[in-house]
Scaffold this active site. Structure first.
Site, PDB file in Angstrom:
ATOM      1  N   LYS A 163      31.970  24.866  24.025  1.00  0.00           N
ATOM      2  CA  LYS A 163      31.385  25.731  25.047  1.00  0.00           C
ATOM      3  C   LYS A 163      31.424  24.983  26.370  1.00  0.00           C
ATOM      4  O   LYS A 163      31.105  23.781  26.405  1.00  0.00           O
ATOM      5  CB  LYS A 163      29.934  26.063  24.687  1.00  0.00           C
ATOM      6  CG  LYS A 163      29.796  26.930  23.436  1.00  0.00           C
ATOM      7  CD  LYS A 163      30.104  28.384  23.728  1.00  0.00           C
ATOM      8  CE  LYS A 163      29.698  29.293  22.568  1.00  0.00           C
ATOM      9  NZ  LYS A 163      30.079  30.691  22.813  1.00  0.00           N
ATOM     10  N   ASP A 188      35.303  27.881  25.379  1.00  0.00           N
ATOM     11  CA  ASP A 188      34.712  29.211  25.570  1.00  0.00           C
ATOM     12  C   ASP A 188      33.850  29.177  26.821  1.00  0.00           C
ATOM     13  O   ASP A 188      32.858  28.440  26.878  1.00  0.00           O
ATOM     14  CB  ASP A 188      33.878  29.592  24.341  1.00  0.00           C
ATOM     15  CG  ASP A 188      33.385  31.037  24.414  1.00  0.00           C
ATOM     16  OD1 ASP A 188      33.723  31.740  25.389  1.00  0.00           O
ATOM     17  OD2 ASP A 188      32.659  31.460  23.485  1.00  0.00           O
ATOM     18  N   GLU A 213      38.867  30.779  26.246  1.00  0.00           N
ATOM     19  CA  GLU A 213      38.201  32.000  25.795  1.00  0.00           C
ATOM     20  C   GLU A 213      37.291  32.544  26.890  1.00  0.00           C
ATOM     21  O   GLU A 213      36.474  31.806  27.453  1.00  0.00           O
ATOM     22  CB  GLU A 213      37.404  31.677  24.520  1.00  0.00           C
ATOM     23  CG  GLU A 213      36.678  32.859  23.913  1.00  0.00           C
ATOM     24  CD  GLU A 213      35.874  32.471  22.671  1.00  0.00           C
ATOM     25  OE1 GLU A 213      36.100  31.353  22.131  1.00  0.00           O
ATOM     26  OE2 GLU A 213      35.020  33.263  22.248  1.00  0.00           O
ATOM     27  N   ASP A 238      36.987  37.826  24.532  1.00  0.00           N
ATOM     28  CA  ASP A 238      35.896  38.046  23.589  1.00  0.00           C
ATOM     29  C   ASP A 238      35.003  39.157  24.157  1.00  0.00           C
ATOM     30  O   ASP A 238      35.174  40.339  23.825  1.00  0.00           O
ATOM     31  CB  ASP A 238      35.137  36.718  23.400  1.00  0.00           C
ATOM     32  CG  ASP A 238      33.871  36.818  22.573  1.00  0.00           C
ATOM     33  OD1 ASP A 238      33.425  37.939  22.289  1.00  0.00           O
ATOM     34  OD2 ASP A 238      33.281  35.777  22.219  1.00  0.00           O
ATOM     35  N   LYS A 262      34.526  40.470  16.925  1.00  0.00           N
ATOM     36  CA  LYS A 262      33.178  40.434  16.358  1.00  0.00           C
ATOM     37  C   LYS A 262      32.822  41.879  16.021  1.00  0.00           C
ATOM     38  O   LYS A 262      32.842  42.738  16.920  1.00  0.00           O
ATOM     39  CB  LYS A 262      32.167  39.894  17.373  1.00  0.00           C
ATOM     40  CG  LYS A 262      32.394  38.439  17.783  1.00  0.00           C
ATOM     41  CD  LYS A 262      31.248  37.953  18.659  1.00  0.00           C
ATOM     42  CE  LYS A 262      31.321  36.466  18.885  1.00  0.00           C
ATOM     43  NZ  LYS A 262      31.885  36.107  20.190  1.00  0.00           N
TER      44      LYS A 262
END
Ligand code: MG
Length: 369
Positions: A163, A188, A213, A238, A262
């Site tokens: 992250k 991400d 991401e 995402d 997701k």
């Protein structure tokens, strides 16, 4: 099948340690669990948008409200031969993918139970192991991060996701790349940057990341397409992929070379399958993501990730990674090699005592008399 009743639980599940990303810190995970009843059959679903609308525009509170007060009353007491029939009934409502998913995923788990077909087979997947990657939120120090990365490398994980956020980006990535010159990493950004940060993205473009991401605004496909044109490193979307239409448009304008799927964010499993197929036909690999769900939700992610275009290792975790005690059983556990096996018997369901302990609000939806 007829959906006779929904029992809806708003839960807060305490994490072992806080989860820190570009949008803030969560100390517990707020999630919505739904038990669907059809005649003598019961099955569970879970949708986890978090406490506040920080990941996307929904929250666990808004999902609970929409399932109990709006969507639930609109769908109970009717027959749905397919999940598409249920989605058609929900189509009158705009957006709110997590809330819709809380109901739609339950159609699949019920159908799996009634038909005696493992969920992954019902979805069109293979009974095969699902490979997980390692994933690190923002840490207190580089030393802590490097230690955690070393552990993940030693444990044999095939890739690591980091992250990033302002103040925890370029320097951190350079140190990581210097220490682990050949390992597979992706980052991400959780929508934390803009096109004005192009110099930062150019600076990391030579680090050999698998992809970047969700670098930019959650709803902006055009800026992502522009960034993709400017960089060698692939872009993965995402947050932007909240629907099949969003995926179609992102692919059409060249905004992504990878897609994270997701089931909650995308409005459920039918949409997840549609995006999987769209991406496959466009030559775009997908990978499974999670929202730190209980084993109810993470097991469903494992089932979905058995489809053939899930080729990049997923964000899937054993229950013990985040929770002292997962509220559902059986807990999710790695098989040797950091892989998960899909369920051939019953899917995890909440432990009644733990569910009660974690429940902040509960409401049931039955047909109006
Ligand atoms: Mg993400």
């Amino acid at each position: 099948m007829r959906i006779d009743r929904l029992d809806v639980y708003y839960v807060a599940m305490p994490l072992i340690y806080p989860w820190r990303t570009a949008y803030g810190e969560d100390r517990d995970i707020h999630s919505v669990l739904v038990k669907l009843t059809s005649g003598e059959w019961e099955a569970w679903s879970e949708s986890t948008p978090f406490f506040a609308p920080t990941y996307l525009t929904e929250s666990a509170g808004s999902a609970f409200y929409h399932v109990t007060e709006v969507f639930g009353p609109h769908v109970v007491g009717r027959e749905y031969d397919t999940a598409a029939d249920l989605n058609a009934r929900l189509d009158v409502f705009k957006g709110n993918s997590f809330a819709k998913a809380a109901i739609e995923i339950g159609w699949w788990t019920l159908e799996s139970k009634i038909s005696g077909t493992p969920l992954h087979r019902l979805l069109g997947g293979q009974t095969r192991e699902v490979i997980a990657g390692a994933d690190f939120g923002i840490q207190d120090s580089f030393d802590m991060l490097l230690g955690n990365i070393q552990q993940a490398v030693d444990a044999g994980f095939p890739r690591i996701k980091l992250k990033v956020a302002r103040g925890w980006d370029l320097d951190m990535l350079q140190v990581v790349r210097q220490t682990f010159p050949d390992f597979t990493f992706h980052i991400d950004c959780n929508s934390g940057y803009t096109l004005a940060d192009l110099p930062f993205f150019k600076a990391i473009d030579g680090l050999g990341l698998a992809f970047i991401e969700q670098p930019l605004h959650f709803a902006d496909v055009l800026d992502h397409a522009e960034l993709a044109r400017q960089l060698e490193t692939p872009i993965c979307l995402d947050e932007t992929i909240v629907s099949v239409r969003a995926a179609q448009q992102a692919i059409q304008v060249g905004a992504c070379q990878y897609i994270n799927i997701k089931p909650g964010r995308i409005g459920g499993l039918s949409n997840a399958l549609a995006v999987h197929d769209l991406a496959r036909d466009a030559g775009i690999p997908v990978w499974i993501g999670g929202m730190l769900e209980s084993a109810v939700g993470s097991a469903i992610c494992v089932e979905l990730a058995t489809l053939d275009n899930f080729t990049y290792p997923g964000d899937l975790f054993p229950s013990s990674r985040f929770y002292t005690r997962d509220l559902a059983e059986p807990h999710l556990e790695f098989s040797p090699g950091n892989v998960f096996q899909p369920f051939t018997g019953d899917l995890p369901v909440p432990d009644p005592e733990l569910l009660e302990e974690c429940t902040l609000r509960q409401q049931s939806v039955v047909p109006a008399t």
